[in-house]
Design a protein around this motif. Structure first.
Motif, PDB file in Angstrom:
ATOM      1  N   THR A  74       0.796  -1.225   0.000  1.00 53.64           N
ATOM      2  CA  THR A  74       0.000   0.000   0.000  1.00 53.64           C
ATOM      3  C   THR A  74       0.830   1.277   0.000  1.00 53.64           C
ATOM      4  OG1 THR A  74      -0.162  -0.075   2.416  1.00 53.64           O
ATOM      5  CG2 THR A  74      -1.910  -1.168   1.160  1.00 53.64           C
ATOM      6  N   ASN A  75       2.170   1.144   0.002  1.00 50.25           N
ATOM      7  CA  ASN A  75       3.023   2.332   0.004  1.00 50.25           C
ATOM      8  C   ASN A  75       4.355   1.990  -0.641  1.00 50.25           C
ATOM      9  OD1 ASN A  75       5.109   4.302   1.263  1.00 50.25           O
ATOM     10  ND2 ASN A  75       3.152   5.221   1.844  1.00 50.25           N
ATOM     11  N   ALA A  76       4.931   2.945  -1.359  1.00 54.68           N
ATOM     12  CA  ALA A  76       6.194   2.717  -2.052  1.00 54.68           C
ATOM     13  C   ALA A  76       7.349   2.428  -1.098  1.00 54.68           C
ATOM     14  CB  ALA A  76       6.532   3.930  -2.922  1.00 54.68           C
ATOM     15  N   ALA A  77       7.173   2.712   0.196  1.00 56.32           N
ATOM     16  CA  ALA A  77       8.220   2.407   1.174  1.00 56.32           C
ATOM     17  C   ALA A  77       8.517   0.911   1.249  1.00 56.32           C
ATOM     18  CB  ALA A  77       7.819   2.936   2.548  1.00 56.32           C
ATOM     19  N   ARG A  78       7.542   0.081   0.891  1.00 56.97           N
ATOM     20  CA  ARG A  78       7.740  -1.376   0.888  1.00 56.97           C
ATOM     21  C   ARG A  78       8.391  -1.777  -0.442  1.00 56.97           C
ATOM     22  NH1 ARG A  78       7.663  -4.954   5.233  1.00 56.97           N
ATOM     23  NH2 ARG A  78       6.053  -4.343   6.706  1.00 56.97           N
ATOM     24  N   ASN A  79       9.656  -1.368  -0.596  1.00 58.44           N
ATOM     25  CA  ASN A  79      10.373  -1.619  -1.837  1.00 58.44           C
ATOM     26  C   ASN A  79      11.353  -2.773  -1.655  1.00 58.44           C
ATOM     27  OD1 ASN A  79      12.460  -0.478  -0.335  1.00 58.44           O
ATOM     28  ND2 ASN A  79      12.101   1.565  -1.186  1.00 58.44           N
ATOM     29  N   THR A  80      12.349  -2.881  -2.516  1.00 56.76           N
ATOM     30  CA  THR A  80      13.272  -4.019  -2.467  1.00 56.76           C
ATOM     31  C   THR A  80      14.073  -4.093  -1.167  1.00 56.76           C
ATOM     32  OG1 THR A  80      14.913  -2.695  -3.665  1.00 56.76           O
ATOM     33  CG2 THR A  80      13.516  -4.166  -4.960  1.00 56.76           C
ATOM     34  N   VAL A  81      14.274  -2.963  -0.505  1.00 58.23           N
ATOM     35  CA  VAL A  81      15.035  -2.988   0.747  1.00 58.23           C
ATOM     36  C   VAL A  81      14.127  -3.186   1.963  1.00 58.23           C
ATOM     37  CG1 VAL A  81      16.920  -1.595  -0.161  1.00 58.23           C
ATOM     38  CG2 VAL A  81      15.000  -0.464   0.985  1.00 58.23           C
ATOM     39  N   TYR A  82      12.807  -3.155   1.756  1.00 49.68           N
ATOM     40  CA  TYR A  82      11.856  -3.349   2.860  1.00 49.68           C
ATOM     41  C   TYR A  82      10.678  -4.191   2.360  1.00 49.68           C
ATOM     42  CZ  TYR A  82       8.972  -2.026   6.927  1.00 49.68           C
ATOM     43  OH  TYR A  82       8.193  -2.024   8.062  1.00 49.68           O
ATOM     44  N   PRO A  83      10.953  -5.417   1.890  1.00 49.41           N
ATOM     45  CA  PRO A  83       9.876  -6.248   1.351  1.00 49.41           C
ATOM     46  C   PRO A  83       8.965  -6.774   2.458  1.00 49.41           C
ATOM     47  CG  PRO A  83      11.916  -7.492   1.452  1.00 49.41           C
ATOM     48  CD  PRO A  83      12.260  -6.079   1.838  1.00 49.41           C
ATOM     49  N   PHE A  84       7.805  -7.248   2.041  1.00 45.06           N
ATOM     50  CA  PHE A  84       6.795  -7.778   2.954  1.00 45.06           C
ATOM     51  C   PHE A  84       6.696  -9.285   2.745  1.00 45.06           C
ATOM     52  CE2 PHE A  84       2.079  -8.683   3.476  1.00 45.06           C
ATOM     53  CZ  PHE A  84       2.096  -8.684   4.863  1.00 45.06           C
ATOM     54  N   TYR A  85       7.087 -10.056   3.766  1.00 46.28           N
ATOM     55  CA  TYR A  85       7.014 -11.515   3.694  1.00 46.28           C
ATOM     56  C   TYR A  85       6.088 -12.052   4.776  1.00 46.28           C
ATOM     57  CZ  TYR A  85      10.893 -12.137   0.389  1.00 46.28           C
ATOM     58  OH  TYR A  85      11.676 -12.126  -0.727  1.00 46.28           O
ATOM     59  N   ILE A  86       5.377 -13.126   4.456  1.00 46.61           N
ATOM     60  CA  ILE A  86       4.551 -13.829   5.432  1.00 46.61           C
ATOM     61  C   ILE A  86       4.885 -15.318   5.386  1.00 46.61           C
ATOM     62  CG2 ILE A  86       2.664 -12.160   5.254  1.00 46.61           C
ATOM     63  CD1 ILE A  86       1.142 -14.381   3.638  1.00 46.61           C
ATOM     64  N   PRO A  87       4.781 -16.030   6.514  1.00 47.30           N
ATOM     65  CA  PRO A  87       5.003 -17.485   6.478  1.00 47.30           C
ATOM     66  C   PRO A  87       3.831 -18.189   5.806  1.00 47.30           C
ATOM     67  CG  PRO A  87       4.331 -16.782   8.675  1.00 47.30           C
ATOM     68  CD  PRO A  87       4.517 -15.532   7.866  1.00 47.30           C
ATOM     69  N   ILE A  88       4.127 -19.108   4.904  1.00 47.61           N
ATOM     70  CA  ILE A  88       3.065 -19.880   4.253  1.00 47.61           C
ATOM     71  C   ILE A  88       3.166 -21.373   4.557  1.00 47.61           C
ATOM     72  CG2 ILE A  88       2.700 -18.211   2.398  1.00 47.61           C
ATOM     73  CD1 ILE A  88       4.361 -20.082   0.579  1.00 47.61           C
TER      74      ILE A  88
END
Length: 329
Positions: free
Chosen positions: A220-234
Motif C-alpha cells: 500500500t506504500n512505495a516504502a515497501r520496496n526491495t530494501v523493505y519487502p513484505f514476507y509472510i510465512p506460508i
C-alpha cells in the motif's frame, strides 16, 4: 478478600509491591484515578472485578507481571478500560471494555500477556491498542463501533486467533519505516489476515486457478520496496538431515508494478547451500507461474517457508500465492 465495594476514592484497590493476594469479587466504580491499581506487584488474582466510570483507568498494571483476572468489566472510564504499562505475562479470562473515552484495552511496553475473550465496543479510539508491545495473544475478540479502528499496533507481533471486527478499519498500524508491525488474525469470517505497516495479506477462496484457499498480498506504500519487502510465512516443514528439499508454489501478479518471491531464511537449520537467505523471484508477468525453491539440509529441523511482495511502481496491484507442494529427496 471477598465482595469488596469501593466507590469515589482515589483508587478502589491499590497494590504497591505486593504479591500473592486474592480477591474473589470487587466493585470499584467512580474513583478519582483507577478502579484497581497494580504497582510493581505480581502473582495476584481477581476472580471478578467491575471497574466502571473511573477518572483514568478501570484496571491499571504498572511494572506488574503474572497477575490473573478471571472476569473484568471496565466500562465508561475516562481513559482506558484496562491499561498494561511495562507489564508482561498477565492473564485475563474474560474482559468487557466498552464506552471508554480512549481505548478499551491498552498495552504499552508490555508483552507475553493473554486474553481468552475480550469484547471492546464503542470506545473513543480503538478496541485494542498495542504500543511498543509484542507477543500478546487474544483467543477471541469482538469489537464494534470504536471511533478509529478495532485494533492498533505500532511495533512487534501480536496474535488474535478468532476475531469479529465490525469497524470499517479493522486494524490500524504505525507508518514508521522499518517497524515491520505484525498483527496476525488467524480466523476472521473464516479467513486469515496479516496486517503490517504499508502492507497486508489475507487468505481467500481460490481465484487464480488453484484449489481451496489462496493468499493475496498487497503493498500500500512505495516504502515497501526491495530494501523493505513484505514476507509472510506460508508453510513450516520438518526436514531430515540430508536430501534436497524442493518447494513449489504458484504465483500470479495482477500487474508488473509489484514483485513477488519465495524465501527461506538462512540460519533456521544448517544447509550445504550458500550462507544467506534463499530467494527465488517470480517471473515479471501476469501469468500464473510455478516458482521453485530448493535447499539441502545438513541437520534435521523445522524450516519456515515465506512468500513475499514488494513495490515496483504500483500500490494497487496484488500477488496471489497458492498450491504449495514440498518434497524431500
Amino acid at each position: 478478600m471477598d465482595k469488596l465495594n469501593f466507590l469515589r476514592y482515589n483508587y478502589g484497590i491499590y497494590y504497591y509491591s505486593s504479591s500473592n493476594n486474592t480477591i474473589t469479587s470487587a466493585t470499584c466504580n467512580s474513583n478519582g484515578s483507577y478502579g484497581i491499581y497494580y504497582y510493581s506487584s505480581s502473582n495476584n488474582t481477581i476472580t471478578s472485578a467491575t471497574c466502571n466510570s473511573n477518572g483514568y483507568y478501570g484496571i491499571y498494571h504498572y511494572n506488574s507481571s503474572n497477575n490473573t483476572i478471571t472476569s473484568a468489566i471496565c466500562n465508561s472510564n475516562n481513559q482506558y478500560g484496562i491499561n498494561y504499562a511495562s507489564s508482561s505475562n498477565n492473564t485475563i479470562t474474560s474482559a468487557t471494555c466498552n464506552s471508554n473515552n480512549n481505548s478499551g484495552i491498552y498495552y504499552s511496553g508490555s508483552s507475553n500477556s493473554t486474553i481468552t475473550s475480550a469484547t471492546c465496543n464503542s470506545n473513543g479510539s480503538h478496541g485494542i491498542y498495542y504500543y511498543s508491545s509484542s507477543n500478546n495473544v487474544i483467543y477471541s475478540l469482538s469489537t464494534a463501533s470504536n471511533a478509529t479502528a478495532g485494533v492498533y499496533s505500532n511495533n512487534g507481533l501480536n496474535i488474535i486467533h478468532n476475531a469479529t471486527i465490525a469497524e470499517a478499519t479493522k486494524v490500524d498500524t504505525s507508518t514508521t519505516y522499518y517497524a515491520n508491525v505484525r498483527v496476525h488474525i488467524n480466523n476472521m469470517g473464516g479467513y486469515s489476515y496479516v496486517y503490517s505497516n504499508y502492507a497486508t495479506a489475507n487468505s481467500q477462496a481460490a481465484t487464480a486457478g488453484g484449489t481451496g484457499k489462496e493468499w493475496k498480498l498487497a503493498i500500500t506504500n512505495a516504502a515497501r520496496n526491495t530494501v523493505y519487502p513484505f514476507y509472510i510465512p506460508i508453510a513450516r516443514v520438518a526436514v531430515a538431515s540430508s536430501g534436497k528439499v524442493t518447494v513449489k508454489v504458484y504465483f500470479k501478479k495482477s500487474g508488473t508494478g509489484i514483485a513477488g518471491a519465495l524465501r527461506c531464511r538462512y540460519g533456521q537449520i544448517t544447509w550445504s547451500d550458500a550462507a544467506q537467505d534463499i530467494i527465488v523471484t517470480c517471473p515479471d508477468n501476469t501469468s500464473r507461474n510455478q516458482v521453485t525453491l530448493e535447499f539441502t539440509p545438513t541437520e534435521a529441523g523445522v524450516v519456515e517457508i515465506e512468500a513475499g511482495a514488494w513495490y515496483v511502481s504500483s500500490t494497487s496491484q496484488t500477488v496471489i500465492v497458492d498450491d504449495i507442494a514440498i518434497t524431500q529427496a
